[in-house]
Design a protein around this motif. Structure first.
Motif, PDB file in Angstrom:
ATOM      1  N   ASN A  24       0.903  -1.072   0.065  1.00  0.00           N
ATOM      2  CA  ASN A  24       0.161   0.044  -0.089  1.00  0.00           C
ATOM      3  C   ASN A  24       0.967   1.041   0.057  1.00  0.00           C
ATOM      4  O   ASN A  24       1.726   1.192   0.836  1.00  0.00           O
ATOM      5  CB  ASN A  24      -0.875  -0.221   1.390  1.00  0.00           C
ATOM      6  CG  ASN A  24      -1.849   1.230   1.372  1.00  0.00           C
ATOM      7  OD1 ASN A  24      -1.494   2.335   1.807  1.00  0.00           O
ATOM      8  ND2 ASN A  24      -3.013   1.101   0.674  1.00  0.00           N
ATOM      9  N   ARG A  80      -4.109   7.191  -0.287  1.00  0.00           N
ATOM     10  CA  ARG A  80      -3.421   5.816  -0.355  1.00  0.00           C
ATOM     11  C   ARG A  80      -3.983   5.078  -1.545  1.00  0.00           C
ATOM     12  O   ARG A  80      -5.270   5.276  -1.887  1.00  0.00           O
ATOM     13  CB  ARG A  80      -3.722   5.130   0.757  1.00  0.00           C
ATOM     14  CG  ARG A  80      -3.106   5.888   2.275  1.00  0.00           C
ATOM     15  CD  ARG A  80      -2.567   5.156   3.135  1.00  0.00           C
ATOM     16  NE  ARG A  80      -1.482   4.535   2.871  1.00  0.00           N
ATOM     17  CZ  ARG A  80      -0.112   4.939   3.001  1.00  0.00           C
ATOM     18  NH1 ARG A  80      -0.037   6.105   3.156  1.00  0.00           N
ATOM     19  NH2 ARG A  80       0.844   4.156   2.558  1.00  0.00           N
ATOM     20  N   THR A  81      -3.403   4.073  -2.002  1.00  0.00           N
ATOM     21  CA  THR A  81      -3.622   3.145  -3.021  1.00  0.00           C
ATOM     22  C   THR A  81      -4.546   2.074  -2.154  1.00  0.00           C
ATOM     23  O   THR A  81      -4.478   2.052  -0.993  1.00  0.00           O
ATOM     24  CB  THR A  81      -2.448   2.703  -3.811  1.00  0.00           C
ATOM     25  OG1 THR A  81      -1.938   1.812  -2.957  1.00  0.00           O
ATOM     26  CG2 THR A  81      -1.802   3.572  -4.509  1.00  0.00           C
ATOM     27  N   GLY A  82      -5.128   1.255  -2.991  1.00  0.00           N
ATOM     28  CA  GLY A  82      -5.487  -0.182  -2.438  1.00  0.00           C
ATOM     29  C   GLY A  82      -4.354  -0.914  -2.272  1.00  0.00           C
ATOM     30  O   GLY A  82      -3.243  -0.578  -2.463  1.00  0.00           O
ATOM     31  N   ILE A  83      -4.833  -2.071  -1.824  1.00  0.00           N
ATOM     32  CA  ILE A  83      -3.654  -3.193  -1.227  1.00  0.00           C
ATOM     33  C   ILE A  83      -3.515  -3.742  -2.561  1.00  0.00           C
ATOM     34  O   ILE A  83      -4.560  -4.179  -2.818  1.00  0.00           O
ATOM     35  CB  ILE A  83      -4.040  -3.758  -0.029  1.00  0.00           C
ATOM     36  CG1 ILE A  83      -4.287  -3.087   1.216  1.00  0.00           C
ATOM     37  CG2 ILE A  83      -2.863  -5.039   0.276  1.00  0.00           C
ATOM     38  CD1 ILE A  83      -4.766  -3.889   2.397  1.00  0.00           C
TER      39      ILE A  83
END
Length: 171
Positions: free
Chosen positions: A127, A134-137
């Protein structure tokens, strides 16, 4: 590029993505358990292992098991077979396109391997972001897929639009 060179380049690149993805997944599964969070670069990179039932950003995770597995196993397999056929049959593909397709194939096959081994789930652990943005995981296979897609799209955009009957449209 000859067919032999396309196959060799694609095989090398796809295998590299599969190996690196599976090794990173094995490493983080070995040292971390779901729920653990490790922060790097003042929180810009987080490692938080999880099993994802869905696709990108958990898309489809709420579907029934049978529907989700059908789409994410057989649907993805059909797309990967289509890409492989395109790779094998198109003598006009350049080196960048071959590498792009191989990135998608390697990432897709590695995530498909996870789905077959882990009851329809994919192991994700990365992440990135700053603060609350934030991005996704995701995992290394996802990076390969996204890189391949970006390379294909940018390669097409770089060529510019073609009109029917133009020299570049006939290539």
């Amino acid at each position: 590029m000859t067919t032999k060179h396309r196959i060799a380049t694609a095989l090398f690149c796809a295998l590299a993505w599969i190996i690196v993805d599976q090794l990173t997944k094995a490493f983080f599964k070995q040292i971390l358990t779901p729920g653990d969070v490790v922060s790097f670069f003042a929180g810009s990179l987080l490692v938080l292992p999880t099993y994802n039932h869905g696709a990108f950003l958990s898309l489809g995770a709420e579907m029934s098991d049978s529907t989700r597995n059908f789409i994410f196993i057989y649907g993805v397999l059909a797309i990967l077979v289509g890409l492989l056929i395109w790779l094998l049959r198109s003598s006009k593909l350049g080196r960048v396109e071959v590498i792009a397709i191989a990135c998608i194939l390697g990432g897709g096959l590695s995530n498909l391997l996870d789905r077959c081994i882990y009851d329809g789930r994919v192991f994700d652990f990365l992440n990135i972001g700053i603060g609350h943005v934030r991005t996704g995981i995701f995992n290394v296979a996802d990076v390969g897929i996204m890189l391949g897609l970006a390379m294909l799209l940018l390669g097409r955009a770089k060529r510019g639009p073609t009109s029917p009957g133009s020299a570049t449209a006939l290539q």
